[in-house]
Design a protein around this motif. Structure first.
Motif, mmCIF file in Angstrom:
data_model
loop_
_atom_site.group_PDB
_atom_site.id
_atom_site.type_symbol
_atom_site.label_atom_id
_atom_site.label_comp_id
_atom_site.label_asym_id
_atom_site.label_seq_id
_atom_site.Cartn_x
_atom_site.Cartn_y
_atom_site.Cartn_z
ATOM 1 N N ILE A 282 0.836 -1.207 0.000
ATOM 2 C CA ILE A 282 0.000 0.000 0.000
ATOM 3 C C ILE A 282 0.870 1.256 0.000
ATOM 4 C CG2 ILE A 282 -1.675 1.348 1.343
ATOM 5 C CD1 ILE A 282 -2.885 -1.380 2.230
ATOM 6 N N TYR A 283 1.924 1.250 0.813
ATOM 7 C CA TYR A 283 2.819 2.406 0.860
ATOM 8 C C TYR A 283 3.504 2.627 -0.492
ATOM 9 C CZ TYR A 283 6.698 5.464 1.921
ATOM 10 O OH TYR A 283 7.600 6.503 1.897
ATOM 11 N N LYS A 284 3.988 1.546 -1.074
ATOM 12 C CA LYS A 284 4.707 1.628 -2.346
ATOM 13 C C LYS A 284 3.825 2.189 -3.471
ATOM 14 C CE LYS A 284 7.097 -1.632 -5.397
ATOM 15 N NZ LYS A 284 7.506 -3.036 -5.508
ATOM 16 N N HIS A 285 2.536 1.837 -3.463
ATOM 17 C CA HIS A 285 1.645 2.242 -4.551
ATOM 18 C C HIS A 285 0.862 3.530 -4.287
ATOM 19 C CE1 HIS A 285 2.504 -1.919 -5.727
ATOM 20 N NE2 HIS A 285 2.274 -1.480 -6.951
ATOM 21 N N THR A 286 0.751 3.911 -3.005
ATOM 22 C CA THR A 286 -0.050 5.107 -2.709
ATOM 23 C C THR A 286 0.717 6.181 -1.948
ATOM 24 O OG1 THR A 286 -0.850 4.318 -0.553
ATOM 25 C CG2 THR A 286 -2.137 3.666 -2.510
ATOM 26 N N GLY A 287 1.819 5.796 -1.324
ATOM 27 C CA GLY A 287 2.559 6.745 -0.488
ATOM 28 C C GLY A 287 1.945 6.917 0.887
ATOM 29 N N THR A 288 0.890 6.179 1.182
ATOM 30 C CA THR A 288 0.210 6.270 2.473
ATOM 31 C C THR A 288 0.861 5.319 3.462
ATOM 32 O OG1 THR A 288 -1.887 6.744 1.362
ATOM 33 C CG2 THR A 288 -2.011 6.040 3.654
ATOM 34 N N GLU A 289 1.272 5.857 4.601
ATOM 35 C CA GLU A 289 1.859 5.035 5.654
ATOM 36 C C GLU A 289 0.753 4.599 6.613
ATOM 37 O OE1 GLU A 289 5.309 6.650 7.588
ATOM 38 O OE2 GLU A 289 6.016 7.544 5.712
#
Length: 101
Positions: A40-47
């Motif tokens: 999720i982080y890799k594709h959206t930048g959301t931590e």
């Protein structure tokens, strides 16, 4: 991030996208949880914290029940070598031990 229950559509999209590859049930569920977090982080930048992901998944499914169903449906099979391989093994061991005499 503290999103509580507010997931953006893009986060939901990538969450569901990676669950086939990284299921949150089974033997490797906690390793998969970290993979989901990274995906999720890799594709959206959301931590997102693993706690947030786990909580979100449990709002959608009863993971304990899914886990229980998975465990009860798995059949334990005792591994046995095929008879032809066992016969070859016996022939090999008797022929090698006869030559040792």
């Amino acid at each position: 991030m503290g999103m509580e229950n507010e997931w953006k559509a893009v986060e939901e999209l990538f969450f569901f996208d990676c669950l086939e590859q990284y299921p949150l049930v089974g033997e490797h569920k906690f390793f998969n949880l970290l993979s989901v977090q990274n995906y999720i982080y890799k594709h959206t930048g959301t931590e997102l914290s693993t706690e947030e992901i786990w909580k979100h998944a449990n709002q959608i499914w009863n993971l304990e029940e899914v886990e229980s169903e998975l465990e009860s449906s798995e059949k334990k099979i005792e591994f046995k070598l095929p008879k032809d391989i066992l016969d070859e093994e016996e022939e090999f061991s008797t022929s090698s031990s006869e030559g040792d005499v």
